[in-house]
Structure formats: C-alpha cells, structure tokens
Design an enzyme around this catalytic site. Structure first.
Site, PDB file in Angstrom:
ATOM      1  N   GLU A 163      46.568  39.952  37.897  1.00 33.55           N
ATOM      2  CA  GLU A 163      46.346  38.714  38.638  1.00 33.55           C
ATOM      3  C   GLU A 163      46.471  37.554  37.666  1.00 33.55           C
ATOM      4  O   GLU A 163      46.754  37.750  36.484  1.00 33.55           O
ATOM      5  CB  GLU A 163      44.965  38.731  39.288  1.00 33.55           C
ATOM      6  CG  GLU A 163      43.826  38.862  38.286  1.00 33.55           C
ATOM      7  CD  GLU A 163      42.451  38.741  38.918  1.00 33.55           C
ATOM      8  OE1 GLU A 163      42.299  38.008  39.906  1.00 33.55           O
ATOM      9  OE2 GLU A 163      41.522  39.375  38.391  1.00 33.55           O
ATOM     10  N   LYS A 221      32.900  38.458  38.970  1.00 33.13           N
ATOM     11  CA  LYS A 221      33.016  37.066  38.553  1.00 33.13           C
ATOM     12  C   LYS A 221      31.937  36.769  37.521  1.00 33.13           C
ATOM     13  O   LYS A 221      30.871  36.243  37.842  1.00 33.13           O
ATOM     14  CB  LYS A 221      32.900  36.132  39.762  1.00 33.13           C
ATOM     15  CG  LYS A 221      34.220  36.050  40.537  1.00 33.13           C
ATOM     16  CD  LYS A 221      34.153  35.094  41.706  1.00 33.13           C
ATOM     17  CE  LYS A 221      34.384  33.663  41.334  1.00 33.13           C
ATOM     18  NZ  LYS A 221      35.777  33.365  40.941  1.00 33.13           N
ATOM     19  N   ARG A 271      29.906  40.297  46.705  1.00 30.40           N
ATOM     20  CA  ARG A 271      30.559  40.333  45.390  1.00 30.40           C
ATOM     21  C   ARG A 271      29.611  39.854  44.307  1.00 30.40           C
ATOM     22  O   ARG A 271      29.630  40.347  43.173  1.00 30.40           O
ATOM     23  CB  ARG A 271      31.843  39.501  45.437  1.00 30.40           C
ATOM     24  CG  ARG A 271      32.739  39.705  44.218  1.00 30.40           C
ATOM     25  CD  ARG A 271      34.094  39.050  44.399  1.00 30.40           C
ATOM     26  NE  ARG A 271      33.978  37.625  44.625  1.00 30.40           N
ATOM     27  CZ  ARG A 271      34.990  36.826  45.005  1.00 30.40           C
ATOM     28  NH1 ARG A 271      36.192  37.346  45.219  1.00 30.40           N
ATOM     29  NH2 ARG A 271      34.811  35.543  45.175  1.00 30.40           N
TER      30      ARG A 271
HETATM   31  N1  PLP Z   1      41.021  36.013  40.849  1.00 29.67           N
HETATM   32  C1  PLP Z   1      40.294  35.267  40.016  1.00 29.67           C
HETATM   33  C2  PLP Z   1      40.338  35.589  38.564  1.00 29.67           C
HETATM   34  C3  PLP Z   1      39.500  34.215  40.522  1.00 29.67           C
HETATM   35  O1  PLP Z   1      38.786  33.453  39.703  1.00 29.67           O
HETATM   36  C4  PLP Z   1      39.483  33.964  41.916  1.00 29.67           C
HETATM   37  C5  PLP Z   1      38.637  32.931  42.480  1.00 29.67           C
HETATM   38  O2  PLP Z   1      37.566  33.175  42.904  1.00 29.67           O
HETATM   39  C6  PLP Z   1      40.261  34.774  42.739  1.00 29.67           C
HETATM   40  C7  PLP Z   1      41.019  35.775  42.187  1.00 29.67           C
HETATM   41  C8  PLP Z   1      40.288  34.558  44.218  1.00 29.67           C
HETATM   42  O3  PLP Z   1      39.154  35.081  44.847  1.00 29.67           O
HETATM   43  P1  PLP Z   1      38.644  34.491  46.202  1.00 29.67           P
HETATM   44  O4  PLP Z   1      39.769  34.582  47.164  1.00 29.67           O
HETATM   45  O5  PLP Z   1      37.514  35.375  46.595  1.00 29.67           O
HETATM   46  O6  PLP Z   1      38.234  33.097  45.937  1.00 29.67           O
HETATM   47  C1  COI Z   2      37.622  30.092  43.157  1.00 32.58           C
HETATM   48  O1  COI Z   2      38.739  30.134  43.681  1.00 32.58           O
HETATM   49  O2  COI Z   2      36.590  29.870  43.811  1.00 32.58           O
HETATM   50  C2  COI Z   2      37.456  30.317  41.735  1.00 32.58           C
HETATM   51  O3  COI Z   2      36.391  30.666  41.334  1.00 32.58           O
HETATM   52  C3  COI Z   2      38.581  30.071  40.855  1.00 32.58           C
HETATM   53  C4  COI Z   2      38.206  29.183  39.745  1.00 32.58           C
HETATM   54  C5  COI Z   2      39.256  29.361  38.739  1.00 32.58           C
HETATM   55  C6  COI Z   2      38.053  27.763  40.177  1.00 32.58           C
END
Ligand code: PLP
Ligand code: COI
Length: 345
Positions: free
Chosen positions: A220, A184, A82
């Site tokens: 989301e 991200k 990612r």
């Molecule tokens: N959506 C957003 C906007 C986020 O910042 C995060 C955190 O990383 C997620 C979803 C969840 O992603 P992940 O499960 O890869 O941490």
């Molecule tokens: C994560 O879950 O790792 C994120 O980046 C979310 C952030 C809002 C702390």
C-alpha cells in the site's frame, strides 16, 4: 445552528482548533466516564510511556453534511474495531467499542458548527487516538492511558483534486515499518516520514511499499491502500500474504460497492510489482478516509515510468465511478448498505 465563518472550499488538509475535544483516562485497570473538554493541550509526566516507547495508536474517520442537512459519519464501528486491534497489538487496554462510537457522536455534535456544508468539498476529520500516560522506564507497557478525539475541518488530502499524481517505490531499508502496517500505530507512520520526505523532495506525491519480506508484492502507500484496474476491467485489490496492509475501511467498502452496486468483477489477490511494470493495469488509485480515491497516473521506480493509460491525467472511468458512488453514499444521495451511514444530528 450557525456555521463557523470559514472559506470551506479552500481548506487545506491541516489542523485547526475547534470548540471541543473528547477525553477519557484509563487508571487502576478501568476507563473513567470521559467527556468533552475545551482544553486542546495536554500535560503529562516526563516519563510517560508514549514519549519513550511510542505506545500510541490512532484512527481517522470523517463527518459529512448530507444533501438534506443531516450530519453523518461512515461506518464508525469499523474504526472502533480497528482501534481495538491496534490496542491489542501495542499491549494497550481496549477502548470499549460502543463507547468509541458514542464519543464520536458526542464530539461531532458539540462541534456541529465546524462540520462543512454539503457540496463544499470539505469534511470534518475526526481523529481518535490513545497513548500511554503512565510512567515507564524499563521496556514494558504502561498502566495508565488517555483516549482522546480531536476534530478539525479539512479539504482534500492530495492537492490538485482529480489530477492524477505520480508515486514511487520506497527503498528497501524503509519498507519494514509498513510490515506491521495492519494496525494504525503512530510508530509505523514515524518510520515512514524519512522515505516520505525523500519521495516528496524528488517530486513524488507518495511512496508505494512493497512487501518487506520479499520486495515482490505490492502492499500500500504511506497513507492509503492501492486499487488497480486490469485490461479486462476487473477491479484488482492487492492482498498481503504477510497480513501487513492496513485493513482500509474505504477499500473494504469499495469492494462491496464495486461488486454489489456497480456489478463489477472484483479480484482480491496478491499482486506482483512486476505485473505493474509489465503494464498489466490500466488504472490505479489510492483509497482511504483522507485520500477518498485519488488517481495515480504514473509509478516511477527502478528507472522505469509506468503510465496507467486510462487514468494518466485525471481519474479513469472506473476510479471516477467508484469515487462518485462512494461519496454519494456518504452524502446521502445514494442509499448504501444498512448501517454504513450513521446519523449523528
Ligand atoms: N493505509 C494507510 C497506511 C492509512 O494510513 C490509511 C488511512 O487511514 C488507509 C490505508 C486507509 O484506511 P481507511 O480507509 O480506513 O481510512
Ligand atoms: C486517514 O485516511 O484517516 C489516515 O489516517 C491517513 C493519514 C495519512 C492522514
């Protein structure tokens, strides 16, 4: 190895300096060797691209102590992938994906004393990030970058643990930043600060973003993907027709857990916000690395308070089962699919 003397059970989700970070520079079209550093501050040119045009991206994963005392992390290859996608979108060089995973292992190993013990409820949050250090004054990508990883022990992202929170819907003029939320990039999060503060000031835990094109579909929240359970017990996972929901590693893993381990029916489809207003769902949760699965009891918007009847106060049965199965996989209690849990130490 002796652990640091911290009150692991009451850690907030915030930053504290640990012993080492990882740093690697990109110059003359190539990444340097890279390695550990004890220097937790940085100095850069006043004209660095990150400062002017926000060329910066990040990732987030966690290191866990298993029941048997190993230190592991969860699907770091997907964070590497990612991050490469985020880099491509922001015209930055890809940090080699194997090197990413090795760097995570190296920096977690060096900070093993900071990895919270099994059962403490805390974890070591691992934050890889990359930003433009090269000078730019005209609008264009820089030609020098720095990749770093910092680690910091953290407690739960949403205070109150399993207590269900209330979220609201972000205003239209603030929805656009998350319209590019499939990567991200720091700028997406910067643009979510204003609606986030507004929601917090009004007493809400988070904002729900609707699709920025039609404001019809659920996307989301500011820091986590959304999961729903319908009246027939199906796990319903919102899909974005504009490809603007962050591909959460937690969500993608939970789909597999629900379908293949728990034998649930999983439906991944665009979800109209109207369906939520109509009371079509009995449970709701926010999922992510930081959020794990945090229960949503209510969504208040447009003067309407929607209650999720099976999870209004604490996690409903489906969210509870998903969360316990996922955390048991991450802590080595339940065997997950091959390659998910990566041993570090
Ligand atoms: N959506 C957003 C906007 C986020 O910042 C995060 C955190 O990383 C997620 C979803 C969840 O992603 P992940 O499960 O890869 O941490
Ligand atoms: C994560 O879950 O790792 C994120 O980046 C979310 C952030 C809002 C702390």
């Amino acid at each position: 190895m002796e652990k640091k003397d911290l009150d692991w059970g009451s850690l907030p989700f915030s930053y504290m300096k640990t012993d080492y970070s990882y740093v690697c520079n990109y110059k003359n079209g190539a990444w340097e060797e890279g390695g550990l550093t004890t220097d937790h501050s940085l100095q850069m040119s006043e004209c660095a691209g990150v400062l002017h045009y926000a060329q910066t991206i990040f990732e987030g994963l966690k290191a866990y102590t298993t029941e048997s005392g190993d230190i592991v992390c969860f699907r770091p290859d997907l964070n590497a992938q990612r991050m490469a996608d985020s880099a491509a979108r922001l015209c930055m060089p890809e940090f080699p994906q194997d090197k990413f995973v090795e760097a995570v292992k190296e920096v977690v190993t060096a900070n093993a004393a900071w990895v919270p013990p099994f059962g403490s409820g805390a974890t070591l949050y691992v934050r890889p990030y990359m930003f433009a250090t090269g000078d730019v004054i005209g609008v264009k990508p820089a030609d020098e970058y720095q990749f770093r990883i910092l680690v910091t022990p953290v407690g739960p992202y949403f205070k109150g643990g399993d207590t269900a929170v209330t979220i609201t819907v972000a205003d239209y003029d603030r929805a656009a930043p998350h319209g590019t939320g499939n990567i991200k990039a720091g700028l997406n999060y910067a643009m979510s600060l204003y609606p986030g503060e507004k929601a917090h000031a009004a007493g809400y835990a988070e904002n729900l973003y609707l699709d920025s094109m039609t404001r019809t579909y659920v996307e989301e929240t500011g820091g986590a993907n959304i999961l729903l359970v319908d009246k027939d017990g199906n796990l319903v996972v919102p899909q974005s027709f504009t490809n603007s929901i962050l591909p959460s590693i937690t969500r993608r893993s939970l789909v597999v857990v629900a379908r293949d381990i728990l034998g649930m029916n999983v439906i991944e489809r665009p979800v109209k916000f109207q369906e939520i207003l109509d009371g079509d769902f009995v449970e709701c949760g926010m999922c992510g690395t930081a959020a794990v699965i945090s229960p949503v009891g209510h969504i208040e918007a447009e003067g309407i308070d929607v209650t999720f009847p099976d999870g209004a106060e604490t996690s409903g049965p489906v969210m509870h089962k998903l969360r316990s199965t996922l955390t048991e996989i991450q802590s080595g209690k339940v065997e997950g699919p091959e390659g998910w849990v990566v041993k570090i130490l």
